[in-house]
Design a protein around this motif. Structure first.
Motif, PDB file in Angstrom:
ATOM      1  N   GLU A   2     120.324 -59.025  50.034  1.00 21.09           N
ATOM      2  CA  GLU A   2     120.478 -57.925  49.084  1.00 21.09           C
ATOM      3  C   GLU A   2     121.915 -57.839  48.576  1.00 21.09           C
ATOM      4  O   GLU A   2     122.147 -57.679  47.389  1.00 21.09           O
ATOM      5  CB  GLU A   2     120.068 -56.612  49.738  1.00 21.09           C
ATOM      6  CG  GLU A   2     120.118 -55.436  48.787  1.00 21.09           C
ATOM      7  CD  GLU A   2     119.641 -54.153  49.423  1.00 21.09           C
ATOM      8  OE1 GLU A   2     120.256 -53.110  49.142  1.00 21.09           O
ATOM      9  OE2 GLU A   2     118.678 -54.200  50.204  1.00 21.09           O
ATOM     10  N   ALA A  56     112.947 -61.321  49.199  1.00 21.70           N
ATOM     11  CA  ALA A  56     114.318 -60.910  48.883  1.00 21.70           C
ATOM     12  C   ALA A  56     114.999 -61.944  47.986  1.00 21.70           C
ATOM     13  O   ALA A  56     115.711 -61.586  47.040  1.00 21.70           O
ATOM     14  CB  ALA A  56     115.113 -60.697  50.165  1.00 21.70           C
ATOM     15  N   ASP A  59     113.538 -61.605  44.536  1.00 19.69           N
ATOM     16  CA  ASP A  59     114.071 -60.410  43.884  1.00 19.69           C
ATOM     17  C   ASP A  59     115.449 -60.667  43.268  1.00 19.69           C
ATOM     18  O   ASP A  59     115.824 -60.032  42.278  1.00 19.69           O
ATOM     19  CB  ASP A  59     114.159 -59.243  44.864  1.00 19.69           C
ATOM     20  CG  ASP A  59     112.788 -58.722  45.291  1.00 19.69           C
ATOM     21  OD1 ASP A  59     111.770 -59.073  44.654  1.00 19.69           O
ATOM     22  OD2 ASP A  59     112.748 -57.971  46.297  1.00 19.69           O
ATOM     23  N   LYS A  60     116.200 -61.603  43.859  1.00 19.39           N
ATOM     24  CA  LYS A  60     117.519 -61.977  43.339  1.00 19.39           C
ATOM     25  C   LYS A  60     117.443 -63.154  42.371  1.00 19.39           C
ATOM     26  O   LYS A  60     118.456 -63.702  41.952  1.00 19.39           O
ATOM     27  CB  LYS A  60     118.478 -62.313  44.496  1.00 19.39           C
ATOM     28  CG  LYS A  60     118.852 -61.128  45.339  1.00 19.39           C
ATOM     29  CD  LYS A  60     119.655 -60.135  44.532  1.00 19.39           C
ATOM     30  CE  LYS A  60     120.078 -58.960  45.388  1.00 19.39           C
ATOM     31  NZ  LYS A  60     120.838 -57.981  44.643  1.00 19.39           N
TER      32      LYS A  60
END
Length: 103
Positions: A2, A56, A59-60
């Protein structure tokens, strides 16, 4: 991921056996001791949630390499068999995160 996901260029994925980790004396045992005890394994054979990891990364907008890695004794864990276990686990996690697998 994140916080630093934008800096990830490639991913080396391995896993940790919780039952072996619980026996490690962190004050006395080295990284090599842990390897020899069998603490590391391939994705899908340990405690890391690779579905969450791959989501994750997705998502990036990560679009790089993901490599199966494990420091294991080949006499105890057949390298081909465990590479297949790791590949399948990462493949399933990647597909669940809507990645397209490029052969």
């Amino acid at each position: 991921i994140e916080r630093y996901g934008h800096r990830v260029n490639h991913v080396h994925a391995k896993d940790v056996r919780a039952e072996v980790l619980a026996t490690i004396d962190r004050e006395k045992e080295s990284f090599l001791d842990c390897v020899l005890k069998g603490v590391f394994t391939v994705p899908g054979d340990g405690m890391i949630d690779y579905h969450a990891v791959m989501q994750a990364l997705a998502d990036k907008k990560y679009e790089g390499w993901v490599i199966v890695e494990a420091e294991q004794d080949p006499a105890l864990a057949d390298p081909y068999e465990y590479a297949c276990i790791g590949y399948e686990a990462l493949k399933q996690a990647a597909l669940a995160a809507n990645y397209r697998i490029v052969p």
